[in-house]
Design an enzyme around this catalytic site. Structure first.
Site, short mmCIF file in Angstrom:
data_model
loop_
_atom_site.label_atom_id
_atom_site.label_comp_id
_atom_site.label_asym_id
_atom_site.label_seq_id
_atom_site.Cartn_x
_atom_site.Cartn_y
_atom_site.Cartn_z
N TYR A 106 -7.73 6.84 -4.86
CA TYR A 106 -8.00 8.02 -4.05
C TYR A 106 -9.08 7.64 -3.03
O TYR A 106 -10.26 7.60 -3.35
CB TYR A 106 -8.46 9.18 -4.93
CG TYR A 106 -8.92 10.41 -4.16
CD1 TYR A 106 -8.15 10.95 -3.14
CD2 TYR A 106 -10.13 11.03 -4.47
CE1 TYR A 106 -8.56 12.06 -2.44
CE2 TYR A 106 -10.56 12.16 -3.78
CZ TYR A 106 -9.77 12.67 -2.77
OH TYR A 106 -10.20 13.78 -2.06
N ASP A 148 -3.47 8.70 -2.71
CA ASP A 148 -3.88 9.39 -1.49
C ASP A 148 -4.86 8.48 -0.77
O ASP A 148 -6.02 8.37 -1.15
CB ASP A 148 -4.53 10.73 -1.86
CG ASP A 148 -5.07 11.47 -0.65
OD1 ASP A 148 -4.84 11.01 0.49
OD2 ASP A 148 -5.72 12.52 -0.84
N HIS A 179 -1.01 18.81 -1.73
CA HIS A 179 -0.21 17.60 -1.54
C HIS A 179 1.09 17.75 -2.30
O HIS A 179 1.20 18.56 -3.23
CB HIS A 179 -0.95 16.36 -2.07
CG HIS A 179 -2.17 15.99 -1.29
ND1 HIS A 179 -2.27 14.83 -0.56
CD2 HIS A 179 -3.36 16.63 -1.16
CE1 HIS A 179 -3.47 14.76 0.00
NE2 HIS A 179 -4.15 15.84 -0.35
#
Length: 622
Positions: free
Chosen positions: A158, A197, A315
């Protein structure tokens, strides 16, 4: 079927449960069944170790590895779940640069023996960090979990977002550390999959209406794609959008973007949307979630896509699917054979079952709070023979324990004397004992008579005129009973005060005494569905009348209408400046495909009214 790797920024590990198919079950295994994945990489879990619960860790048929923030609460966090029936890693690490330590160890991952660590850590002089950022800071926010399988190294990450300039050094430092770690692993001859992500847009096709957005920010397309973090990311990719000559230490690309590999020209393939602007219905978003792989395993993947229909987060999941068989050195190999430790699978057939000895030190199931525990569901997946053996052992243990307790109760000893002083609840659980003849007999408990005696004493102290209460707490309905029509003996100060209306039409009242009309409605409904409420013998409570009375008193808050004739919604300004904290009204409809307010369309119109400037009295009556 193949082996499916799914990545999802869940924006709080509980958020996905708002999705209807698993809203009622609220179990992670139900979520994984719908995802149809064998490896699930979650980002932005926003939990700390104390927040871990059974349903997060003891998921039947799954193992899990967490990276949790060290200092910030409710921030970042990464978790990787692996399906035990398909794959089991041989090594697991937390952090991108290897400076953290395994559980119950003071040795950093990068300092472990070569056969115990994954490798690829930044070498001295490779990672140049700016500002006050150091390697430990990069790994302290819970942003990376790395698993190694015999087939490849999986990096679930992330990456920091580009929110303000104060985080630029951290963001760039993390992206460079990721770039170095991947390149070093490739140099070691290892295959790598990076997913998560990454908080970076690689190309103009990956974000909605980019030219117009850059025009408003007075930024050119060249400036946008030349930003340091975006440049580092694109130099990692084959066919990356690299402007100008490559950096000296990034001459060669090493990763394929699987989303674009399978959908090279697809527009609107977005994975993240601004929920505050409600931009998801019109698909005004960006693609910042990826599944990337090294060139030597590009041919292994048979599909990659997004799951834009899954709700519960800002998301959507992205995934890649590896074929059941893959080619290594011109030899066809079953993927399961190389996704598990040696000896678990051969030619795609399982030779032995997954067991606790396959768990790695980083497994969350080995955290003391969860170690040697099992989910209730696991009991129903046991083999019948195992259940029978466990049942016989349990019965034998119960008989032995009962005999032991019987002996202690029959023969007075110092220990039994001490036990007689235990609370009655404790002794009650020990009352059934086995007699020498083998039959069970319930022993009399002195605590029961003592409890009865205590109740009698309390009743006597209450006095003869005090009647026992039927419930331990007054019912909320008592607050809403109308005043008796007969002689009222209640003092003036005991009357319920009337709510006072503020200047903006809201009600200023004590919450515990003046609930809103909707609260009254809910209370009446619950009461009609079976909640106990003792009626007043002198007056009759009419829920309909009470609701109407409160509705007339409180009224409905009047809000302005937008150009569509819809009731506006209220928002609060959070941008720095003189208007920070001010509330305003805007159209309730979602932002359109252009990302702008539109006139004469079905999307959000240009209505904007400061709350302080809205005059409800001047508004026309509905």
């Amino acid at each position: 079927m193949g082996l499916r790797i799914t990545s999802w920024n869940v924006n709080g590990i509980r958020n996905p449960f708002s999705y209807q198919p698993w809203r009622e079950k609220k179990t992670f295994d139900a979520m994984f069944d719908i995802l149809e994945a064998d490896i699930v990489v979650m980002q932005e879990t926003k939990i700390q170790r104390k927040d871990l619960q059974d349903d997060m860790v003891l998921v039947p048929g799954w193992d899990v590895y967490f990276s949790l923030p060290r200092h910030k609460k409710g921030y970042a966090g990464v978790a990787i779940y692996t399906r035990n029936s398909v794959c089991a890693p041989i090594r697991a690490e937390e952090g991108i640069v290897g400076v953290l330590c395994p559980p119950n160890s003071s040795t950093q991952f990068r300092d472990l023996p070569e056969d115990q660590h994954i490798g690829g850590y930044p070498k001295p002089g490779q990672l140049q960090l700016n500002g006050n950022i150091d390697e430990l800071t990069l790994d302290s926010e819970g942003r990376c979990v790395i698993l190694e399988f015999p087939a490849f190294v999986l990096i679930g990450t992330y990456s920091p977002a580009n929110r303000d300039e104060s985080r630029d050094d951290f963001r760039l430092g993390y992206m460079e550390a990721l770039d170095i770690r991947v390149r070093n692993l490739v140099a070691m001859g290892k295959r790598v999959v990076v997913t998560g992500d990454l908080n970076v847009v690689g190309a103009a096709i990956d974000t909605a209406n980019l030219p117009e957005r850059l025009r408003r920010e007075v930024m050119s397309m060249v400036e946008f794609f030349s930003s340091p973090s975006r440049r580092v990311f694109n130099q990692l990719l084959f066919e990356g959008n690299v402007l100008g000559p490559r950096d000296e230490d990034r001459k060669n690309p090493v990763l394929w973007d699987l989303g674009r590999l399978f959908h090279p020209k697809r527009e609107g393939m977005f994975t993240c949307w601004d929920m505050k602007k409600n931009s998801r219905p019109a698909n005004f978003g960006s693609r910042i979630d990826y599944v990337l792989c090294t060139d030597d395993m590009k041919s292994w993947f048979i599909d990659s896509n997004i799951q834009e229909g899954l709700m519960g987060s800002d998301h959507c999941p992205v995934y890649g699917v590896i074929n059941d068989t893959v080619r290594i050195n011109d030899e066809e190999v079953f993927i399961k054979d190389i996704m598990n430790p040696p000896g678990v699978f051969k030619n795609g057939v399982r030779l032995r079952e997954w067991s606790t000895k396959d768990m790695l030190p980083l497994s969350a199931k080995l955290i003391p709070e969860f170690d040697r525990r099992q989910s209730i569901k696991d009991m129903f997946f046991k083999k019948p023979s195992a259940l029978k053996a466990m049942s016989s052992l349990s019965q034998e243990s119960s008989v032995n324990q009962a005999n032991s307790i019987s002996e202690k109760l029959v023969t007075p000893t110092p220990q039994s004397t001490a036990e007689s002083e235990l609370p009655s609840a404790t002794l009650a659980t020990r009352s059934p004992v086995q007699t020498p003849s083998g039959s069970l007999k319930r022993t009399s408990s002195a605590s029961a008579s003592a409890s009865t005696s205590n109740k009698s004493q309390k009743k006597a102290r209450a006095g003869p005129n005090k009647e026992p209460s039927g419930k331990g707490q007054s019912n909320l309905m008592g607050f809403f009973k109308p005043k008796p029509t007969g002689n009222d003996t209640k003092k003036p100060e005991e009357q319920i005060p009337a709510p006072a209306s503020g200047l903006d039409g809201t009600v200023e009242a004590e919450p515990s005494h003046t609930p809103t009309g909707s609260d009254v409605s809910k209370t009446c409904t619950n009461d009609s569905q079976g909640f106990s409420s003792q009626p007043d013998t002198e007056s009759v409570f009419d829920p309909i009348q009470a609701k109407e009375s409160w509705s007339k008193l409180l009224g409905r808050r009047v809000v302005p209408k937008c150009e569509h004739g819809d009731d506006c919604v209220s928002m609060v300004t959070k941008k720095p400046g003189v208007n920070r904290g001010r509330s305003f009204f805007v159209c309730p409809r979602p932002i359109g495909p252009t990302g702008e307010k539109e006139k004469g369309t079905e999307w959000r119109c240009g209505t904007f009214i400061w709350s302080s400037e809205w005059k409800p009295a001047a508004a026309p009556a509905n």
